[in-house]
Design an enzyme around this catalytic site. Sequence first.
Site, PDB file in Angstrom:
ATOM      1  N   CYS A   1     -31.519   0.845  14.049  1.00  0.00           N
ATOM      2  CA  CYS A   1     -30.893   2.070  14.585  1.00  0.00           C
ATOM      3  C   CYS A   1     -31.250   3.279  13.727  1.00  0.00           C
ATOM      4  O   CYS A   1     -31.048   4.425  14.132  1.00  0.00           O
ATOM      5  CB  CYS A   1     -29.379   1.908  14.661  1.00  0.00           C
ATOM      6  SG  CYS A   1     -28.576   1.870  13.040  1.00  0.00           S
TER       7      CYS A   1
ATOM      8  N   ASN B   1       5.084  13.998   9.478  1.00  0.00           N
ATOM      9  CA  ASN B   1       6.439  14.257   9.992  1.00  0.00           C
ATOM     10  C   ASN B   1       7.094  15.425   9.290  1.00  0.00           C
ATOM     11  O   ASN B   1       6.776  15.733   8.143  1.00  0.00           O
ATOM     12  CB  ASN B   1       7.312  13.001   9.839  1.00  0.00           C
ATOM     13  CG  ASN B   1       7.939  12.914   8.461  1.00  0.00           C
ATOM     14  OD1 ASN B   1       9.014  13.437   8.212  1.00  0.00           O
ATOM     15  ND2 ASN B   1       7.237  12.265   7.515  1.00  0.00           N
TER      16      ASN B   1
ATOM     17  N   CYS C   1     -26.046   3.589   2.502  1.00  0.00           N
ATOM     18  CA  CYS C   1     -26.686   2.944   3.662  1.00  0.00           C
ATOM     19  C   CYS C   1     -25.838   1.788   4.180  1.00  0.00           C
ATOM     20  O   CYS C   1     -25.674   1.612   5.398  1.00  0.00           O
ATOM     21  CB  CYS C   1     -28.090   2.471   3.300  1.00  0.00           C
ATOM     22  SG  CYS C   1     -28.131   1.379   1.864  1.00  0.00           S
TER      23      CYS C   1
ATOM     24  N   ASN D   1      15.469   9.823  -4.383  1.00  0.00           N
ATOM     25  CA  ASN D   1      14.380  10.420  -3.604  1.00  0.00           C
ATOM     26  C   ASN D   1      14.007  11.776  -4.182  1.00  0.00           C
ATOM     27  O   ASN D   1      14.638  12.783  -3.894  1.00  0.00           O
ATOM     28  CB  ASN D   1      14.828  10.525  -2.141  1.00  0.00           C
ATOM     29  CG  ASN D   1      13.777  11.180  -1.260  1.00  0.00           C
ATOM     30  OD1 ASN D   1      12.764  11.679  -1.742  1.00  0.00           O
ATOM     31  ND2 ASN D   1      14.019  11.193   0.042  1.00  0.00           N
TER      32      ASN D   1
ATOM     33  N   CYS E   1      10.594  13.933  -0.922  1.00  0.00           N
ATOM     34  CA  CYS E   1      10.373  14.531   0.410  1.00  0.00           C
ATOM     35  C   CYS E   1       9.781  15.928   0.260  1.00  0.00           C
ATOM     36  O   CYS E   1      10.352  16.774  -0.429  1.00  0.00           O
ATOM     37  CB  CYS E   1      11.677  14.589   1.193  1.00  0.00           C
ATOM     38  SG  CYS E   1      11.966  13.047   2.055  1.00  0.00           S
TER      39      CYS E   1
ATOM     40  N   CYS F   1     -33.980   3.124  -5.542  1.00  0.00           N
ATOM     41  CA  CYS F   1     -32.594   3.026  -5.042  1.00  0.00           C
ATOM     42  C   CYS F   1     -31.633   3.136  -6.221  1.00  0.00           C
ATOM     43  O   CYS F   1     -31.790   2.451  -7.222  1.00  0.00           O
ATOM     44  CB  CYS F   1     -32.414   1.698  -4.311  1.00  0.00           C
ATOM     45  SG  CYS F   1     -30.720   1.391  -3.784  1.00  0.00           S
TER      46      CYS F   1
HETATM   47  C1  LIG Z   1       9.414  10.046   9.846  1.00  0.00           C
HETATM   48  C2  LIG Z   1       9.527   9.733   8.389  1.00  0.00           C
HETATM   49  C3  LIG Z   1      10.706   9.963   7.724  1.00  0.00           C
HETATM   50  C4  LIG Z   1      10.816   9.662   6.366  1.00  0.00           C
HETATM   51  N1  LIG Z   1      11.995   9.847   5.739  1.00  0.00           N
HETATM   52  C5  LIG Z   1      12.130   9.525   4.428  1.00  0.00           C
HETATM   53  C6  LIG Z   1      13.389   9.622   3.781  1.00  0.00           C
HETATM   54  O1  LIG Z   1      14.408   9.960   4.376  1.00  0.00           O
HETATM   55  N2  LIG Z   1      13.432   9.293   2.470  1.00  0.00           N
HETATM   56  C7  LIG Z   1      12.339   8.870   1.767  1.00  0.00           C
HETATM   57  O2  LIG Z   1      12.440   8.590   0.569  1.00  0.00           O
HETATM   58  N3  LIG Z   1      11.139   8.758   2.377  1.00  0.00           N
HETATM   59  C8  LIG Z   1      11.021   9.070   3.678  1.00  0.00           C
HETATM   60  N4  LIG Z   1       9.812   8.891   4.301  1.00  0.00           N
HETATM   61  C9  LIG Z   1       8.644   8.416   3.503  1.00  0.00           C
HETATM   62  C10 LIG Z   1       8.507   6.905   3.554  1.00  0.00           C
HETATM   63  O3  LIG Z   1       9.607   6.245   2.994  1.00  0.00           O
HETATM   64  C11 LIG Z   1       7.231   6.443   2.788  1.00  0.00           C
HETATM   65  O4  LIG Z   1       7.338   6.872   1.454  1.00  0.00           O
HETATM   66  C12 LIG Z   1       5.948   7.012   3.360  1.00  0.00           C
HETATM   67  O5  LIG Z   1       6.027   7.086   4.764  1.00  0.00           O
HETATM   68  C13 LIG Z   1       4.711   6.188   2.949  1.00  0.00           C
HETATM   69  O6  LIG Z   1       4.726   4.899   3.515  1.00  0.00           O
HETATM   70  P1  LIG Z   1       3.901   4.510   4.850  1.00  0.00           P
HETATM   71  O7  LIG Z   1       2.493   4.958   4.663  1.00  0.00           O
HETATM   72  O8  LIG Z   1       4.077   3.028   4.984  1.00  0.00           O
HETATM   73  O9  LIG Z   1       4.541   5.259   5.981  1.00  0.00           O
HETATM   74  C14 LIG Z   1       9.693   9.157   5.661  1.00  0.00           C
HETATM   75  C15 LIG Z   1       8.511   8.905   6.348  1.00  0.00           C
HETATM   76  C16 LIG Z   1       8.419   9.172   7.695  1.00  0.00           C
HETATM   77  C17 LIG Z   1       7.142   8.875   8.431  1.00  0.00           C
END
Ligand SMILES: Cc1cc2nc3c(=O)[nH]c(=O)nc-3n(C[C@H](O)[C@H](O)[C@H](O)COP(=O)(O)O)c2cc1C
Length: 426
Positions: free
Chosen positions: A345, A73, A385, A132, A135, A379
Site C-alpha cells: 500500500c 463533561n 512505518c 476531590n 474537578c 533506519c
Molecule cells: C460526567 C462525569 C462526572 C464526574 N464527576 C466527578 C465527581 O463528582 N467527582 C470526582 O472526583 N470525579 C468526577 N469525575 C471524574 C472521574 O471520577 C474520573 O476521575 C475520570 O472520569 C477519569 O476516569 P475515566 O477515564 O475512567 O472516565 C467525573 C467524570 C465524568 C465523566
Amino acid sequence: MADLRINLAGIKSPNPFWLASAPPTNSGYQVQRAFEAGWGGAVWKTLGDPILNVSSRFAAVSFNGQRVAGFNNIELITDRPLEVNLKEIYETKKKFPDHAIIASLMVEPKQEKWHEIVKRVEDVGVDGLELNFGCPHGMAERGMGAASGQVPDLVEKQTYWAKEVAKTPVIVKLTPNITDITVTAEAAVRGGADAVSMINTINSLAGVDINSWNTIPHVAGKGAHGGYCGPAVKPIALNMVAECARSPHINVPISGMGGVSNWQEAVEFMLMGATGVQVCTAAMHHGFRIVEDMLDGLNNYLDERGIAKVSDLVGKAVPKYSDWGNLDLNYKVVARIDPNTCINCNKCHISCEDTSHQCIDMLKDSSGKPYLQVREEDCVGCNLCSIVCPVDGAISMVEVASEQPPMTWNERQAALAMTSAQKLDV
Ligand SMILES: Cc1cc2nc3c(=O)[nH]c(=O)nc-3n(C[C@H](O)[C@H](O)[C@H](O)COP(=O)(O)O)c2cc1C
C-alpha cells in the site's frame, strides 16, 4: 483461581475494580447494582454542598468510527441532598459489608468544613474518604476542586484538616491540570494522606459546531471548559501514576484511573504502581457488566502466569520506567518488511519518505513485481512505518546487535566530564 482481593491503605475490596466518583455512583440504587454485577468498590459521587447543574453537559469525541474515544463533561458534584446520600451509603454498606465504599468529598478550604463533612460521612460507615481536589470546572471557580488541587499548600493543609478527624483512610484525588503531578502528590503525603488517586479530568473543549459556531456542548449558546476522560486520556494518566510510583517521596498506595476500559489496561496501571483501578467512562459507555470481562480476563492472566495474588503485580514495571538520560544510546532496532504479508500500500514508504529518514525503497523483483525494502543501515528505528502499516505482521521492529557497548546519555556525560577533568589535571 488467583486471589483478586486488594488492600489499599487499609481499604479492603474483593477485587481491584472500583467505580470512580461520577454519574455511575450517584445513588444507592446504582452502587448496589454495580456491586451485584461484580465491582469491588465504589467511590460515591462527590458529596458537598449540593449544587445546581446545567442541562446539556456531556460531549464525546469519536475518532474514525470509534465512539467515545474521549469524553468531555461540564457536570459538577452531587446535586442530591447530603442526608439522602448518607442514608443510601448506610443502606448500601449494610447490604454489601465486604465491598469498599469510599466517600468522595469536596468542601470549601476551611478547617471546620472539612471536620464537619468527614465526621458526618464516617458516621454512616464508609470504608474510606477520597478528597476531590480535581474537578476542573464549576467548583474550581468557587475555590474548590482543581483550584485547590493546583496549589500544593492548599492540598497539604486540607489533607491535614481531613486527617485531623478522620478515622478511616484518606485518599487524595489529584488533578492532572498541573505541570508536575508529583509536586501535589508530595503535598498530599506531607498533609498525611494514606493514599493518592489520579487522574481527575483534563481541561478540555470537545469541539465547535462549524455551522452554528456553538461550542460542544453548549448551554443556550454559551460554553465553558469541561473535563476530558475516557480512552484518549489513558497514556497521560498512566504516566502520572508511574511518575508518582517511582518517586521516592510518594510512598503511599496509588488508586489509578483515566481511560481504563478493560482488564489489560487495569493490569498496565497495576504494573505501573496502582494498587487498584477506578473506572468511569467505560462504565458510562457500556454499562456495569463490563466488569465481568475484566474479572475473567484478570483471573486468566494471573492463572496463566502462575501469579497467586493480584497484589503481586503492583509496581512490577516501575523499575523499567526511568529518565531519558538512563536509556541506552547504543541499543538499536530496525524495521523489517515481510514481503509475503505486505500488501504494497506504500503507506510506510510515504511516511518514511516525507516525515522520517527516507530509508524505505520501492523496488521491483526480476518479474517486475514491486516490493518495499528497508535500508537497515539508514533506519533509526523510529517505529513510524510499523505504526502506520495497516497489516498486522507486515512490518516488525527487530533488535540488531550493536557494535558499541551499552552507554546512556548520563554515563556519556559523566565520562566526558571525567576526561576533561583528567586533561585539566595534566
Ligand atoms: C460526567 C462525569 C462526572 C464526574 N464527576 C466527578 C465527581 O463528582 N467527582 C470526582 O472526583 N470525579 C468526577 N469525575 C471524574 C472521574 O471520577 C474520573 O476521575 C475520570 O472520569 C477519569 O476516569 P475515566 O477515564 O475512567 O472516565 C467525573 C467524570 C465524568 C465523566
